[in-house]
Design a protein around this motif. Sequence first.
Motif, PDB file in Angstrom:
ATOM      1  N   ALA A   1       9.650  -6.139  -2.147  1.00  0.00           N
ATOM      2  CA  ALA A   1       8.547  -5.247  -1.771  1.00  0.00           C
ATOM      3  C   ALA A   1       8.114  -4.395  -2.961  1.00  0.00           C
ATOM      4  CB  ALA A   1       8.962  -4.364  -0.602  1.00  0.00           C
ATOM      5  N   LEU A   2       8.247  -4.939  -4.167  1.00  0.00           N
ATOM      6  CA  LEU A   2       7.795  -4.218  -5.365  1.00  0.00           C
ATOM      7  C   LEU A   2       6.281  -4.222  -5.485  1.00  0.00           C
ATOM      8  CD1 LEU A   2      10.275  -5.248  -8.222  1.00  0.00           C
ATOM      9  CD2 LEU A   2       9.968  -2.980  -7.229  1.00  0.00           C
ATOM     10  N   ALA A   3       5.653  -5.254  -4.918  1.00  0.00           N
ATOM     11  CA  ALA A   3       4.203  -5.414  -5.100  1.00  0.00           C
ATOM     12  C   ALA A   3       3.436  -4.402  -4.255  1.00  0.00           C
ATOM     13  CB  ALA A   3       3.788  -6.829  -4.721  1.00  0.00           C
ATOM     14  N   LYS A   4       2.479  -3.724  -4.881  1.00  0.00           N
ATOM     15  CA  LYS A   4       1.577  -2.861  -4.127  1.00  0.00           C
ATOM     16  C   LYS A   4       0.618  -3.742  -3.329  1.00  0.00           C
ATOM     17  CE  LYS A   4       3.190   1.097  -5.438  1.00  0.00           C
ATOM     18  NZ  LYS A   4       2.427   2.259  -5.891  1.00  0.00           N
ATOM     19  N   ASP A   5       0.264  -3.276  -2.149  1.00  0.00           N
ATOM     20  CA  ASP A   5      -0.574  -4.077  -1.274  1.00  0.00           C
ATOM     21  C   ASP A   5      -1.999  -4.156  -1.797  1.00  0.00           C
ATOM     22  OD1 ASP A   5      -0.426  -5.372   1.552  1.00  0.00           O
ATOM     23  OD2 ASP A   5      -2.308  -4.248   1.558  1.00  0.00           O
ATOM     24  N   SER A   6      -2.685  -5.209  -1.372  1.00  0.00           N
ATOM     25  CA  SER A   6      -4.077  -5.412  -1.805  1.00  0.00           C
ATOM     26  C   SER A   6      -5.001  -4.298  -1.308  1.00  0.00           C
ATOM     27  CB  SER A   6      -4.595  -6.764  -1.307  1.00  0.00           C
ATOM     28  OG  SER A   6      -4.539  -6.828   0.114  1.00  0.00           O
ATOM     29  N   LEU A   7      -4.547  -3.478  -0.353  1.00  0.00           N
ATOM     30  CA  LEU A   7      -5.368  -2.349   0.093  1.00  0.00           C
ATOM     31  C   LEU A   7      -5.705  -1.406  -1.048  1.00  0.00           C
ATOM     32  CD1 LEU A   7      -3.691  -1.485   3.525  1.00  0.00           C
ATOM     33  CD2 LEU A   7      -6.036  -2.277   3.180  1.00  0.00           C
ATOM     34  N   TYR A   8      -4.827  -1.343  -2.055  1.00  0.00           N
ATOM     35  CA  TYR A   8      -5.109  -0.462  -3.190  1.00  0.00           C
ATOM     36  C   TYR A   8      -6.318  -0.940  -3.998  1.00  0.00           C
ATOM     37  CZ  TYR A   8      -0.830   2.144  -2.350  1.00  0.00           C
ATOM     38  OH  TYR A   8       0.134   2.934  -1.778  1.00  0.00           O
ATOM     39  N   GLN A   9      -6.703  -2.210  -3.797  1.00  0.00           N
ATOM     40  CA  GLN A   9      -7.911  -2.690  -4.475  1.00  0.00           C
ATOM     41  C   GLN A   9      -9.151  -1.964  -3.955  1.00  0.00           C
ATOM     42  OE1 GLN A   9      -8.007  -6.955  -4.023  1.00  0.00           O
ATOM     43  NE2 GLN A   9      -6.037  -7.237  -5.068  1.00  0.00           N
ATOM     44  N   LEU A  10      -9.038  -1.389  -2.757  1.00  0.00           N
ATOM     45  CA  LEU A  10     -10.153  -0.617  -2.215  1.00  0.00           C
ATOM     46  C   LEU A  10     -10.421   0.626  -3.060  1.00  0.00           C
ATOM     47  CD1 LEU A  10      -9.291  -0.783   1.609  1.00  0.00           C
ATOM     48  CD2 LEU A  10     -10.708  -2.350   0.275  1.00  0.00           C
ATOM     49  N   PHE A  11      -9.420   1.020  -3.874  1.00  0.00           N
ATOM     50  CA  PHE A  11      -9.559   2.192  -4.737  1.00  0.00           C
ATOM     51  C   PHE A  11      -9.720   1.797  -6.205  1.00  0.00           C
ATOM     52  CE2 PHE A  11      -7.441   3.692  -0.965  1.00  0.00           C
ATOM     53  CZ  PHE A  11      -7.983   4.942  -0.745  1.00  0.00           C
ATOM     54  N   SER A  12     -10.011   0.513  -6.448  1.00  0.00           N
ATOM     55  CA  SER A  12     -10.038   0.022  -7.826  1.00  0.00           C
ATOM     56  C   SER A  12     -11.082   0.723  -8.682  1.00  0.00           C
ATOM     57  CB  SER A  12     -10.273  -1.494  -7.841  1.00  0.00           C
ATOM     58  OG  SER A  12     -11.523  -1.806  -7.233  1.00  0.00           O
ATOM     59  N   GLN A  13     -12.189   1.132  -8.080  1.00  0.00           N
ATOM     60  CA  GLN A  13     -13.219   1.819  -8.854  1.00  0.00           C
ATOM     61  C   GLN A  13     -12.830   3.257  -9.186  1.00  0.00           C
ATOM     62  OE1 GLN A  13     -16.350   0.533  -5.935  1.00  0.00           O
ATOM     63  NE2 GLN A  13     -17.577   0.276  -7.776  1.00  0.00           N
ATOM     64  N   VAL A  14     -11.757   3.738  -8.537  1.00  0.00           N
ATOM     65  CA  VAL A  14     -11.289   5.099  -8.793  1.00  0.00           C
ATOM     66  C   VAL A  14     -10.088   5.083  -9.733  1.00  0.00           C
ATOM     67  CG1 VAL A  14     -10.508   7.261  -7.753  1.00  0.00           C
ATOM     68  CG2 VAL A  14     -12.053   5.747  -6.491  1.00  0.00           C
ATOM     69  N   ILE A  15      -9.007   4.400  -9.331  1.00  0.00           N
ATOM     70  CA  ILE A  15      -7.765   4.441 -10.106  1.00  0.00           C
ATOM     71  C   ILE A  15      -7.480   3.158 -10.870  1.00  0.00           C
ATOM     72  CG2 ILE A  15      -6.672   6.162  -8.637  1.00  0.00           C
ATOM     73  CD1 ILE A  15      -5.240   3.906  -7.176  1.00  0.00           C
ATOM     74  N   GLY A  16      -8.290   2.116 -10.654  1.00  0.00           N
ATOM     75  CA  GLY A  16      -8.086   0.877 -11.381  1.00  0.00           C
ATOM     76  C   GLY A  16      -6.721   0.273 -11.093  1.00  0.00           C
ATOM     77  N   GLU A  17      -6.097  -0.290 -12.146  1.00  0.00           N
ATOM     78  CA  GLU A  17      -4.767  -0.886 -12.021  1.00  0.00           C
ATOM     79  C   GLU A  17      -3.812  -0.215 -12.992  1.00  0.00           C
ATOM     80  OE1 GLU A  17      -4.822  -5.124 -12.385  1.00  0.00           O
ATOM     81  OE2 GLU A  17      -5.599  -5.419 -10.358  1.00  0.00           O
ATOM     82  N   GLY A  18      -3.697   1.098 -12.849  1.00  0.00           N
ATOM     83  CA  GLY A  18      -2.727   1.831 -13.650  1.00  0.00           C
ATOM     84  C   GLY A  18      -1.331   1.673 -13.078  1.00  0.00           C
ATOM     85  N   LEU A  19      -0.391   2.442 -13.605  1.00  0.00           N
ATOM     86  CA  LEU A  19       1.014   2.313 -13.244  1.00  0.00           C
ATOM     87  C   LEU A  19       1.229   2.431 -11.742  1.00  0.00           C
ATOM     88  CD1 LEU A  19       3.420   1.853 -15.122  1.00  0.00           C
ATOM     89  CD2 LEU A  19       3.910   4.290 -14.995  1.00  0.00           C
TER      90      LEU A  19
END
Length: 533
Positions: free
Chosen positions: A120-138
Amino acid sequence: MEIFQDISATALGSLTGIRMSKDEVICYSIIVFLVALWYRMLWHRRHFDKLTSKLSGPPSYPLIGSGLEFVGSPQQVMEKLIKMYETYGPEPFKIWLGMKFAVTVVKPEDLEIVLNGSKALAKDSLYQLFSQVIGEGLFSAPVEKWKKNHRIIRPVFNITLLSQFFSVFNEKDMILIRNLQRELDKDEPFDLWEYVASTTIATICHTAMGYDGDNQDKSGVDFVAALKTSFELNSMRIYKPWLYPNFIFNIYGKLTGIDKVYETLNKLPNKLIKQKKIEFAEKKKNKSSVVDITDNEKKRLQLFLDKLIELNEEGANLTDEEIRDEVVTMLVGGSETTTITNCFCLLMLAIHQDIQDKVYDEIYEVLGDGDQPIAIEDTSKLVYLEQCINETLRLYPVAPLLFRHLTDDIEITNCTLPKGSTMIISPLATHHLPELYPDSWSFNPDNFDPENVAKRHKFSYLAFGGGPRRCIGTKYALFSMHVFIATFLRNFSVHTTWKMSDIKLRLDLMIRSVNGYPVTIRPRDRRPTYKRN
């Protein structure tokens, strides 16, 4: 298009003996599409059917899942979320986020299995909904990218380097104290947020990016405001699956003006990166100017953004977008999260004057009545203050929900979580389990005295996450909050007419007070209120 519709109608009519109108063809086409989509969802759900029959959870409907449970304002969403945990927890329960199957896990024993494992290390794809805000940082990066960037960034947070930030902490907090003089002895309360936010963004810009702007630097204030707005707008997508498709949300964004918010959000990170690149290029041109610098000076040069730019020059091959994502992640982690906690903590102390007196007495015992700067060794002596910070984070965890993607089945205490599902981890729910924290919505710093901490499971407290992807900036955050609260209380006593019941919460990606953090302040009489036992 009209020719196509005529042909379709004629063809369909020849098969059925009935000629259909264009509108009928379109209508039936939509119905066929929706039916196909529904069967596709059933096919996708087949792996989860065995578990869904065993788990409780809110009702689910075709295509939208449990989305109707979260219709309403951010405050209403928070209220419904808390009610949901009270109704279905603390055992694991199911929830459909559109066509995504999710299981909420609350109990510390289960959380330890999930968070300490590799599935369960992988962050869920729901975080892609915030990609325009936080991108793919740490915070939100895919596993392999996170592992690589974590190795790069981790050295920046060692104790030796963190100790050098204390001069910045003290300097920025004293600017805040001067700015707050205008609020002294006023009968009308003021909101802490703007004052605290301007301080924390100036602090993280200086310590992590090497940018020494004033606390009232407009670019920092604009960034904080844009960040707050973009979180509010993007967070709605989690609970409204009809906004998941990017093309629909892009239309929504144009209608709501969120595109302009993104532009404002990117101004500060772009400015910091551009400035640092110019500085780095100048140093490369004049290497002789840094030949004789001391080891300590070399360490001071290795700030977060320095490290990123330097490694990129050495072949790390980070794109401008990747650098921007990490910068935004650091700005969010170092400003927004600490601002929320500092505001809530001061509000708690304003409501609980007896606890505020105990905190001040400890500060007086450690630091005396002078104005000497606070050093790193002082923070280890501010034990009761740290208990208050931890209790604030227990009551109001900055990130109340975390989403992980399961790459394999995980067996927890009473069920097996299936591969491909979304794991919802809620520090908010875990922190309010009455069996862990009696009277869990009360502010009680004694929850974190060593004796009580020793009695609880180590995953009973998740303010900074847990496992390998635990927040890398935990020590930075705690140090900065120690200095901030101590400096504030050395100079002012803080008061409010609010009670705990007056605090209403709202949810975006983070937790916030609906009506701000209203307080009044008075000059501090620099004498202990009473001696603590």
